[in-house]
Design an enzyme around this catalytic site. Structure first.
Site, short mmCIF file in Angstrom:
data_model
loop_
_atom_site.label_atom_id
_atom_site.label_comp_id
_atom_site.label_asym_id
_atom_site.label_seq_id
_atom_site.Cartn_x
_atom_site.Cartn_y
_atom_site.Cartn_z
N VAL A 26 0.95 -1.09 0.11
CA VAL A 26 -0.02 -0.02 0.01
C VAL A 26 0.74 1.28 0.03
O VAL A 26 0.65 2.09 -0.80
CB VAL A 26 -0.89 -0.22 1.19
CG1 VAL A 26 -1.73 1.29 1.26
CG2 VAL A 26 -2.00 -1.06 1.18
N PRO A 46 8.99 -1.12 10.66
CA PRO A 46 9.96 -2.03 11.02
C PRO A 46 10.84 -2.50 9.63
O PRO A 46 11.89 -2.91 9.40
CB PRO A 46 9.51 -3.34 11.54
CG PRO A 46 8.18 -2.87 12.35
CD PRO A 46 7.32 -1.73 11.44
N PRO A 177 5.55 3.37 -35.75
CA PRO A 177 5.87 2.72 -37.02
C PRO A 177 4.77 2.21 -38.26
O PRO A 177 5.06 1.76 -39.14
CB PRO A 177 6.36 1.07 -36.57
CG PRO A 177 5.63 0.96 -35.36
CD PRO A 177 5.71 2.40 -34.75
N ASP A 200 2.86 12.78 -43.60
CA ASP A 200 3.44 12.28 -44.81
C ASP A 200 2.87 10.77 -44.80
O ASP A 200 2.09 10.27 -44.05
CB ASP A 200 4.97 12.42 -44.52
CG ASP A 200 5.48 11.60 -43.36
OD1 ASP A 200 6.31 12.01 -42.76
OD2 ASP A 200 4.76 10.46 -42.98
N LYS A 222 2.16 14.87 -51.23
CA LYS A 222 1.84 15.29 -52.71
C LYS A 222 2.20 16.43 -52.63
O LYS A 222 1.69 17.36 -53.91
CB LYS A 222 0.29 14.98 -52.64
CG LYS A 222 -0.06 13.52 -52.53
CD LYS A 222 -1.53 13.10 -52.85
CE LYS A 222 -1.97 11.70 -52.80
NZ LYS A 222 -3.28 11.54 -52.87
N GLY A 253 5.90 9.51 -39.68
CA GLY A 253 6.29 8.18 -39.20
C GLY A 253 7.49 8.00 -38.45
O GLY A 253 8.28 8.61 -38.37
N GLY A 254 7.35 6.98 -37.49
CA GLY A 254 8.43 6.58 -36.72
C GLY A 254 8.63 7.81 -35.66
O GLY A 254 7.70 8.27 -35.05
N ASP A 255 10.05 8.26 -35.46
CA ASP A 255 10.69 9.29 -34.60
C ASP A 255 10.85 10.33 -35.58
O ASP A 255 11.40 9.97 -36.57
CB ASP A 255 11.49 8.68 -33.95
CG ASP A 255 12.17 9.77 -32.73
OD1 ASP A 255 11.49 10.03 -31.91
OD2 ASP A 255 12.99 10.68 -33.22
N MET A 337 15.40 2.09 -45.22
CA MET A 337 15.11 2.49 -46.65
C MET A 337 16.46 1.84 -47.54
O MET A 337 16.84 2.63 -48.35
CB MET A 337 15.45 4.14 -46.59
CG MET A 337 14.39 4.87 -45.95
SD MET A 337 14.66 6.74 -45.80
CE MET A 337 16.15 6.93 -44.63
N GLY A 366 5.79 -3.28 -41.51
CA GLY A 366 5.78 -3.64 -40.17
C GLY A 366 4.94 -3.22 -39.27
O GLY A 366 4.79 -1.75 -39.29
#
Length: 413
Positions: A26, A46, A177, A200, A222, A253-255, A337, A366
């Site tokens: 707790v 204790p 991803p 994107d 585009k 996408g991604g980071d 890539m 992926g």
């Protein structure tokens, strides 16, 4: 007392003495919030769990390693009684009553003078839920309500508009991803609050369907004038909409900072005097192999992993990658890539000492519904890409970790 609901209030405990009796589970759950509130926490017990002991060792709390004794609550503003000794709990509760100290009891809520609500946090807001019916307290029900509200605020399904004027700016959000569930909760919340979204083609597209019809969505993939001018056009669009007082999200996408040109956009915004918030995303370099059952490191197999871009072939004078040195490493090599250049990459690695039999896995799309994994060796990967028609986006993993997974398929000969 049991006929009336509890009165909700927020305690400001900074610098004020809080006494916690008992160092078990707790206390382990409650102490972090008390520490975060700035309370002067005295733990009397204790024994303590390893996590609680670590808080004491770090100086976050003061631990007196002994049982409860009369007088422990005399200077307290708030007390949490959570020992396994019923007699000690009753005595401490009585002391709290005498000293007018609000007291929570983990063993008997009906005898307590305070209850701990089910709490959660989301971007500067604390959600606290208490059962209003004192006779029918249901902690699981209140926790479920708390979870639903907090999750809704975090993922944007529960939108509470800001009524004060928001500071115009841009949020650079890494979308992960591809699976929409793998965006961070902060990223998803900012997306739900956006006026304009510039995305994107690698961003999690399914998230766009959740946006309000009033949100303007700009498909950055585009924009005209080619790749270099496209980046300039993206920068201009970010600045233009932010200057109009809009809340802008740049969804990538991604980071954003892993081959995402994120820093170029941050620099452009800084030059224009536009505030920018960066929300990191889960990089495909580790998440996609993981989704395919491949750990980029594994005890006794790989102690390091290296991530490189394969969009430029090793024999291209523009390449900044030291391929000969990579060939000498014994760990995992992750290539992003690199579908179109994997033949040249494999040739170069083999020429500089990498074994032709080194296992290779290619994971296409992926974490999405279209994910598929194709295995090969360094010697056969170029032909495998052609015969299996592997298309971008795909993450390529080279190394012994490819064979670690419980269901790793045999490479194509």
């Amino acid at each position: 007392m049991a006929e009336h609901p509890a009165y909700p209030v927020g305690l400001r405990l900074t610098g004020r003495r809080v006494v916690v009796l008992g160092g078990g589970q707790v206390a382990q759950r409650r102490l972090p919030a008390l520490i975060a509130a700035g309370a002067d926490v005295l733990l009397v017990s204790p024994e303590a769990t390893p996590s609680v002991e670590a808080m004491a060792d770090a100086g976050e709390i003061t631990w007196q390693q002994r049982p409860y004794a009369q007088g422990d609550l005399a200077d307290a503003w708030y007390a949490l009684i959570a020992t396994g000794d019923a007699e000690a709990n009753t005595a401490a509760s009585a002391e709290a009553e005498r000293h007018r100290v609000w007291c929570v009891r983990s063993d008997d809520a009906d005898r307590a003078t305070a209850w701990t609500p089910a709490t959660g946090h989301s971007e500067g807001v604390t959600v606290a839920v208490l059962t209003t019916d004192a006779k029918g307290r249901d902690p699981r029900h209140t926790a479920a309500i708390r979870d639903a509200v907090v999750e809704g605020l975090r993922d944007g399904t529960l939108v509470a508009p800001h009524h004060r004027t928001r500071t115009p700016g841009v949020a650079l959000v890494g979308g992960g991803p591809g699976d929409p569930d793998l965006i961070t909760v902060r990223g998803r919340r900012l997306l739900a609050e956006a006026d304009v979204v510039i995305t994107d083609h690698l961003g999690p597209r399914d998230l766009l369907a959740e946006l309000s019809p009033s949100v303007e969505v700009i498909d950055a993939a585009k924009l005209p004038f080619g790749r270099f001018m496209a980046q300039e056009a993206i920068n201009d669009a970010l600045i233009e909409h932010a200057r109009k007082g809009k809340s802008v999200v740049r969804l990538k996408g991604g980071d954003p900072f892993v081959y995402g040109r994120g820093m170029e956009e941050v620099q452009a915004l800084a030059e224009a005097g536009i505030p920018c918030t960066v929300v990191p995303g889960i990089s495909s370099s580790i998440s996609v192999p993981g989704a395919a059952g491949i750990p980029v490191t594994h005890r006794g197999v790989a102690h390091e992993f290296t991530v490189v871009s394969g969009h430029i072939a090793p024999d291209d004078e523009r390449s900044l990658v030291d391929w000969p040195s990579l060939a000498k490493l014994t760990g995992t090599l992750v290539i992003l890539m690199g579908v179109s250049t994997i033949g040249k990459v494999a040739e170069t690695l083999i020429a500089h000492g990498k074994s032709p039999d080194a296992p290779v896995a290619l994971i296409q799309e992926g974490t999405t519904a279209g994910q598929r994994r194709v295995d090969a060796t360094l010697a056969t990967v170029a032909e495998t890409v052609r015969t299996e028609d592997v298309k971008p986006p795909a993450v390529i993993v080279i190394g012994e970790v490819v064979k670690v997974g419980p269901t790793a398929p045999a490479p194509r000969k």
